[in-house]
Design an enzyme around this catalytic site. Structure first.
Site, short mmCIF file in Angstrom:
data_model
loop_
_atom_site.label_atom_id
_atom_site.label_comp_id
_atom_site.label_asym_id
_atom_site.label_seq_id
_atom_site.Cartn_x
_atom_site.Cartn_y
_atom_site.Cartn_z
CD GLN A 1 -15.17 -2.15 -1.78
OE1 GLN A 1 -16.26 -2.47 -1.35
NE2 GLN A 1 -14.64 -2.69 -2.85
CG HIS B 1 -6.63 -3.07 3.76
ND1 HIS B 1 -5.89 -2.02 3.27
CD2 HIS B 1 -7.90 -2.86 3.33
CE1 HIS B 1 -6.67 -1.21 2.58
NE2 HIS B 1 -7.90 -1.71 2.60
CG HIS C 1 -9.01 -3.54 -1.64
ND1 HIS C 1 -10.13 -2.92 -2.17
CD2 HIS C 1 -8.57 -2.74 -0.64
CE1 HIS C 1 -10.36 -1.79 -1.51
NE2 HIS C 1 -9.43 -1.66 -0.58
CG ASP D 1 -2.03 0.97 1.19
OD1 ASP D 1 -1.80 2.13 0.79
OD2 ASP D 1 -3.15 0.61 1.57
CB ILE D 2 1.50 4.05 -2.32
CG1 ILE D 2 0.12 4.48 -2.80
CG2 ILE D 2 2.16 3.11 -3.32
CD1 ILE D 2 0.13 5.34 -4.05
CG ASN E 1 -12.79 -1.51 4.67
OD1 ASN E 1 -12.98 -1.89 5.81
ND2 ASN E 1 -11.73 -0.80 4.34
#
Length: 137
Positions: free
Chosen positions: A92, A100, A98, A29-30, A85
């Site tokens: 979300q 996490h 996706h 994750d950025i 989410n």
């Protein structure tokens, strides 16, 4: 389709890929909440987790398990939060399923999944609520 995660999977948008197989893609994750925060997503676009088939869900979570083990081992952390989410109201932010993986460290001052929503609803109706949900199957 103008989906950020589909563009990441196709290589149109760069990412820090850490794992890929036929069905899933995982990258860092950025905007991480902890060092090593990883996103795992199905390559096939699905907006909501509850729209995926059982086979797709199984494949996704088999990979989530594999990636979480690797992240925890590589970063030498004792645990992680693993979360999804489902829908905008649930937080979300990208409309592509996706998961996490958030590595956790001792005394990192993070919370638990129970702090996401904590409304303390009445529990006097749990039997009735269970019956209502069972009927949805």
């Amino acid at each position: 389709m103008d989906c950020l995660f589909c563009k990441i999977v196709s290589g149109e948008v760069p990412s820090y890929k850490i794992y890929e197989d036929d069905a899933v893609y995982a990258f860092l994750d950025i905007y991480p909440t902890s060092e090593g925060h990883t996103i795992v997503l199905p390559k096939k676009h699905s907006m909501r987790f509850t729209e995926m088939s059982e086979a797709e869900v199984s494949s996704l979570f088999a990979s989530v398990s594999k990636v979480a083990r690797a992240v925890e081992e590589a970063l030498d952390v004792p645990g992680s939060n693993i979360g999804l989410n489902n829908g905008e109201v649930a937080g979300q932010s990208v409309p592509h399923v996706h998961v996490h993986i958030i590595p956790r460290r001792v005394n990192d001052k993070g919370g638990s999944m129970h702090t996401i929503v904590n409304q303390h609803p009445d529990t006097g109706n749990l039997g009735e609520l269970a019956d209502i949900i069972k009927k949805a199957f």
